[in-house]
Design a protein around this motif. Structure first.
Motif, PDB file in Angstrom:
ATOM      1  N   MET A 163      -3.242  -1.668  -0.895  1.00 53.75           N
ATOM      2  CA  MET A 163      -2.342  -1.957  -1.820  1.00 53.75           C
ATOM      3  C   MET A 163      -2.280  -1.614  -3.238  1.00 53.75           C
ATOM      4  N   VAL A 164      -3.580  -1.600  -3.646  1.00 53.99           N
ATOM      5  CA  VAL A 164      -4.114  -1.095  -4.770  1.00 53.99           C
ATOM      6  C   VAL A 164      -3.701   0.507  -5.129  1.00 53.99           C
ATOM      7  N   ARG A 204     -11.128  -6.413   1.019  1.00 61.01           N
ATOM      8  CA  ARG A 204     -10.749  -5.914   2.338  1.00 61.01           C
ATOM      9  C   ARG A 204     -10.000  -4.492   2.343  1.00 61.01           C
ATOM     10  N   LEU A 205      -9.932  -3.809   3.266  1.00 63.53           N
ATOM     11  CA  LEU A 205      -9.499  -2.400   3.296  1.00 63.53           C
ATOM     12  C   LEU A 205      -7.978  -2.436   2.741  1.00 63.53           C
ATOM     13  N   ASN A 206      -7.230  -3.491   3.188  1.00 62.96           N
ATOM     14  CA  ASN A 206      -5.905  -3.696   2.913  1.00 62.96           C
ATOM     15  C   ASN A 206      -5.621  -3.885   1.739  1.00 62.96           C
ATOM     16  N   PRO A 242       7.734  -1.331  -7.776  1.00 63.05           N
ATOM     17  CA  PRO A 242       6.631  -0.894  -7.593  1.00 63.05           C
ATOM     18  C   PRO A 242       6.148  -0.531  -5.975  1.00 63.05           C
ATOM     19  N   PHE A 243       7.067  -1.062  -5.014  1.00 63.67           N
ATOM     20  CA  PHE A 243       6.839  -0.957  -3.743  1.00 63.67           C
ATOM     21  C   PHE A 243       8.016   0.083  -3.041  1.00 63.67           C
ATOM     22  N   SER A 244       8.660   0.738  -3.816  1.00 64.13           N
ATOM     23  CA  SER A 244       9.530   1.596  -3.576  1.00 64.13           C
ATOM     24  C   SER A 244       9.196   2.820  -2.667  1.00 64.13           C
TER      25      SER A 244
END
Ligand code: HEC
Length: 124
Positions: free
Chosen positions: A9-10, A3-5, A115-117
């Motif tokens: 996320m990658v 999926r696009l999401n 990694p999500f900062s």
């Protein structure tokens, strides 16, 4: 088919890694991560050829600027081009109704580093 999401996320991970590589001037790694981001963009287009959400052409100019900065090993140029790339992520999010997904430069404070900062979760 992803999926696009999932691709997003990658791409977010790639965005973080690209920034980090630039911050420590690891230009080969930066070059690699930029190539991964470009490949994700190509995949998004292929998977959703008719969706405006996957029209990633706006990403090409900032990605090209990043390429130049990496080749020149120019940190100042890199920082500028990276900000442009991030702004492009956010303009598409706004245009496609997901403006609440706000990408930013990663943080290096001990509390915020992850990694999500490179995403603001504050809602403003
Ligand atoms: C051409 C439009 C477009 C561009 C450019 C774009 N995005 Fe997205 N992004 C989207 C859309 C649409 C969604 C929602 C996808 C869905 O819900 O299936 C999304 C979702 C996301 C998500 C949320 C994924 C999740 O499930 O938590 C992240 C993170 C993200 N994008 C990061 C980025 C980053 C980083 C960039 C730039 C390097 C970027 N995006 C560039 C359109 C775009």
């Amino acid at each position: 088919m992803p999926r696009l999401n999932t691709l997003m996320m990658v791409t977010q991970l790639g965005h973080f890694k690209l920034w980090y590589a630039g911050a420590v001037q690891n230009w080969p790694l930066a070059n690699y991560e930029l190539a991964q981001i470009r490949a994700n963009i190509v995949d998004a287009r292929k998977l959703y050829p008719n969706k405006s959400e996957s029209n990633m052409s706006t990403m090409t100019p900032p990605a090209d600027d990043l390429d130049d900065a990496i080749k020149a090993k120019d940190s100042a140029k890199f920082v500028k081009a990276f900000a442009k790339l991030t702004a492009t992520c956010n303009s598409c999010h706004e245009a496609t109704g997901v403006g609440f997904i706000k990408i930013r430069d990663p943080r290096l404070s001990p509390i915020e580093t992850s990694p999500f900062s490179d995403e603001s979760f504050s809602g403003k």
